[in-house]
Design a protein around this motif. Sequence first.
Motif, PDB file in Angstrom:
ATOM      1  N   GLY A 249       0.803  -1.209   0.000  1.00 43.25           N
ATOM      2  CA  GLY A 249       0.000   0.000   0.000  1.00 43.25           C
ATOM      3  C   GLY A 249       0.843   1.270   0.000  1.00 43.25           C
ATOM      4  O   GLY A 249       1.898   1.343   0.640  1.00 43.25           O
ATOM      5  N   ALA A 250       0.373   2.290  -0.727  1.00 43.22           N
ATOM      6  CA  ALA A 250       1.046   3.586  -0.775  1.00 43.22           C
ATOM      7  C   ALA A 250       0.745   4.392   0.484  1.00 43.22           C
ATOM      8  O   ALA A 250      -0.251   4.161   1.169  1.00 43.22           O
ATOM      9  CB  ALA A 250       0.611   4.358  -2.011  1.00 43.22           C
ATOM     10  N   ALA A 251       1.623   5.335   0.818  1.00 46.48           N
ATOM     11  CA  ALA A 251       1.444   6.211   1.982  1.00 46.48           C
ATOM     12  C   ALA A 251       1.861   7.620   1.603  1.00 46.48           C
ATOM     13  O   ALA A 251       2.753   7.823   0.771  1.00 46.48           O
ATOM     14  CB  ALA A 251       2.269   5.714   3.170  1.00 46.48           C
ATOM     15  N   GLU A 252       1.227   8.625   2.206  1.00 52.22           N
ATOM     16  CA  GLU A 252       1.551  10.022   1.932  1.00 52.22           C
ATOM     17  C   GLU A 252       2.785  10.477   2.710  1.00 52.22           C
ATOM     18  O   GLU A 252       3.708  11.056   2.155  1.00 52.22           O
ATOM     19  CB  GLU A 252       0.356  10.914   2.286  1.00 52.22           C
ATOM     20  CG  GLU A 252      -0.863  10.719   1.402  1.00 52.22           C
ATOM     21  CD  GLU A 252      -0.630  11.197  -0.014  1.00 52.22           C
ATOM     22  OE1 GLU A 252       0.263  12.048  -0.223  1.00 52.22           O
ATOM     23  OE2 GLU A 252      -1.324  10.724  -0.920  1.00 52.22           O
ATOM     24  N   GLN A 253       2.837  10.234   4.025  1.00 51.62           N
ATOM     25  CA  GLN A 253       3.924  10.706   4.869  1.00 51.62           C
ATOM     26  C   GLN A 253       4.743   9.571   5.469  1.00 51.62           C
ATOM     27  O   GLN A 253       5.965   9.676   5.597  1.00 51.62           O
ATOM     28  CB  GLN A 253       3.361  11.580   6.018  1.00 51.62           C
ATOM     29  CG  GLN A 253       2.601  12.810   5.545  1.00 51.62           C
ATOM     30  CD  GLN A 253       3.509  13.826   4.872  1.00 51.62           C
ATOM     31  OE1 GLN A 253       4.696  13.922   5.198  1.00 51.62           O
ATOM     32  NE2 GLN A 253       2.966  14.594   3.938  1.00 51.62           N
ATOM     33  N   ASP A 255       5.935   5.300   5.822  1.00 56.14           N
ATOM     34  CA  ASP A 255       6.512   4.327   4.908  1.00 56.14           C
ATOM     35  C   ASP A 255       5.426   3.603   4.128  1.00 56.14           C
ATOM     36  O   ASP A 255       4.328   3.347   4.643  1.00 56.14           O
ATOM     37  CB  ASP A 255       7.336   3.284   5.682  1.00 56.14           C
ATOM     38  CG  ASP A 255       8.551   3.904   6.359  1.00 56.14           C
ATOM     39  OD1 ASP A 255       8.988   4.979   5.910  1.00 56.14           O
ATOM     40  OD2 ASP A 255       9.046   3.314   7.351  1.00 56.14           O
ATOM     41  N   GLY A 256       5.747   3.260   2.883  1.00 56.97           N
ATOM     42  CA  GLY A 256       4.853   2.415   2.109  1.00 56.97           C
ATOM     43  C   GLY A 256       4.795   1.012   2.700  1.00 56.97           C
ATOM     44  O   GLY A 256       5.679   0.588   3.448  1.00 56.97           O
ATOM     45  N   GLY A 257       3.769   0.288   2.360  1.00 53.08           N
ATOM     46  CA  GLY A 257       3.597  -1.054   2.891  1.00 53.08           C
ATOM     47  C   GLY A 257       4.634  -2.026   2.350  1.00 53.08           C
ATOM     48  O   GLY A 257       5.135  -1.884   1.232  1.00 53.08           O
ATOM     49  N   ASN A 258       4.979  -3.025   3.155  1.00 54.05           N
ATOM     50  CA  ASN A 258       5.943  -4.049   2.776  1.00 54.05           C
ATOM     51  C   ASN A 258       5.271  -5.148   1.960  1.00 54.05           C
ATOM     52  O   ASN A 258       4.059  -5.352   2.032  1.00 54.05           O
ATOM     53  CB  ASN A 258       6.593  -4.672   4.014  1.00 54.05           C
ATOM     54  CG  ASN A 258       7.342  -3.660   4.855  1.00 54.05           C
ATOM     55  OD1 ASN A 258       7.983  -2.766   4.319  1.00 54.05           O
ATOM     56  ND2 ASN A 258       7.260  -3.791   6.173  1.00 54.05           N
ATOM     57  N   VAL A 259       6.085  -5.872   1.205  1.00 53.53           N
ATOM     58  CA  VAL A 259       5.659  -7.103   0.555  1.00 53.53           C
ATOM     59  C   VAL A 259       6.537  -8.215   1.109  1.00 53.53           C
ATOM     60  O   VAL A 259       7.764  -8.182   0.960  1.00 53.53           O
ATOM     61  CB  VAL A 259       5.789  -7.023  -0.978  1.00 53.53           C
ATOM     62  CG1 VAL A 259       5.463  -8.367  -1.607  1.00 53.53           C
ATOM     63  CG2 VAL A 259       4.894  -5.940  -1.538  1.00 53.53           C
ATOM     64  N   GLN A 260       5.954  -9.172   1.769  1.00 54.75           N
ATOM     65  CA  GLN A 260       6.701 -10.265   2.389  1.00 54.75           C
ATOM     66  C   GLN A 260       6.247 -11.594   1.794  1.00 54.75           C
ATOM     67  O   GLN A 260       5.044 -11.854   1.677  1.00 54.75           O
ATOM     68  CB  GLN A 260       6.469 -10.298   3.905  1.00 54.75           C
ATOM     69  CG  GLN A 260       7.018  -9.088   4.645  1.00 54.75           C
ATOM     70  CD  GLN A 260       6.839  -9.207   6.139  1.00 54.75           C
ATOM     71  OE1 GLN A 260       6.164 -10.112   6.626  1.00 54.75           O
ATOM     72  NE2 GLN A 260       7.433  -8.292   6.882  1.00 54.75           N
ATOM     73  N   ILE A 261       7.206 -12.399   1.391  1.00 55.21           N
ATOM     74  CA  ILE A 261       6.944 -13.759   0.934  1.00 55.21           C
ATOM     75  C   ILE A 261       7.722 -14.677   1.863  1.00 55.21           C
ATOM     76  O   ILE A 261       8.948 -14.665   1.874  1.00 55.21           O
ATOM     77  CB  ILE A 261       7.363 -13.963  -0.524  1.00 55.21           C
ATOM     78  CG1 ILE A 261       6.628 -12.976  -1.434  1.00 55.21           C
ATOM     79  CG2 ILE A 261       7.089 -15.385  -0.975  1.00 55.21           C
ATOM     80  CD1 ILE A 261       7.070 -13.043  -2.884  1.00 55.21           C
ATOM     81  N   LEU A 262       7.027 -15.444   2.671  1.00 56.46           N
ATOM     82  CA  LEU A 262       7.648 -16.256   3.711  1.00 56.46           C
ATOM     83  C   LEU A 262       7.118 -17.679   3.606  1.00 56.46           C
ATOM     84  O   LEU A 262       5.901 -17.891   3.569  1.00 56.46           O
ATOM     85  CB  LEU A 262       7.331 -15.679   5.084  1.00 56.46           C
ATOM     86  CG  LEU A 262       7.961 -16.359   6.302  1.00 56.46           C
ATOM     87  CD1 LEU A 262       9.472 -16.181   6.272  1.00 56.46           C
ATOM     88  CD2 LEU A 262       7.376 -15.787   7.594  1.00 56.46           C
TER      89      LEU A 262
END
Length: 380
Positions: A249-253, A255-262
């Motif tokens: 996910g995008a963010a204005e102020q 951090d943007g969201g992470n992508v985790q593959i576990l």
Amino acid sequence: ISVTVGTGDLADGGALIQTAGEAKDTGAAGGLVSITGGLASTFYGSLGGTVMVTAGASNSVSADVSGNGGDVLVAGGYAAGAVGGSIQLLSGFSSATSSGDVQVLTANSGATGVSGGILLETGSALQSNSGDIVLAVGTSFYGLGGAAAITAGAAPTSKGGAIGLTTGTGVTSGDMSLTVGVGSDVGGKLELTAGTSEGADRIGGLLIATAGAATNSEGSVGGALILTGGASSALDTLGAGGDIIATGGAAEQGDGGNVQILTGASTLASSGDLAMGTADSGTAGNSGNVIIDTGYSAVGTAGNISMTVGATETFYGGNVYMTAGTTTADDVSGGAVMVTAGSGTSMNGGAGGALAFAAGQGNGGAGGAVAVSGGLSTLN
């Protein structure tokens, strides 16, 4: 014509019962009861008569069941050996414009109660299949197809109503399929979107996709979760299979969201493998690239790429292999392995990044070796 039953001053009001005639002969049918509103026979501005069935009202102020309004019961006929009678609710046909609506509604609640529920339920079956429930919208030959909408109740000051779709339990539980219809031009979109949060310091709704667990302790395997892009049957080079895109996910102020593959953990055995690869090419094209790339940073440090093998306490440390592609073609070279440190392009003290090769430290034995050798040649 008015038919009215008398009032009961001290007991129940009188009943009004209409019963058609009994048929005793073999193959005969019981008598028909038909109630039809009046015909409007003029050609302009006339309405057909309404048929209204209304249960009796209750003026009792008692809050228990003794003060309930009367029920309306509609039941198909009983059959001792064959199929019971059906119930059909069919709106009126129009030879010129729209057919009539069918509405099934419960009344609004009073000051303290809840509004009535709507239950659609088929009966149980002892030795055969239980009945289906089918919600189907009619076909439109020249206009748009009708929509089917299921919407839970809103609650402006509390939690909105939930929607639960659950298949039947059994030796094998029932499947659930969400399928968009075939489009002769463009296939329809299937969109799953979690709820938006508008409050301060709140979190948007989760979107969770979890395959089924296998709870038996002997040899059971959990269900797979498969994401597959759409196939293309095009016979020219313009056709392409659909992509799979996973984006945080995008963010204005912040951090943007992470992508985790576990991969999955195991209590006793190995954890799951993580395999990233492209498919083999066809007869004419190239196999796909694997690209790992961190994003551009305008102010801070660009993101790192870290490849680290996990530690072990009982066996050899894991290896890191980087191998370029082999070719069997004539007069061409195998693929190159290129490791290049970053450039410092500024004219004011910009320095290139370092390139370091270091073997592993050995506390109780020899340190690891570093070997750099050119490729062997089988030519004289």
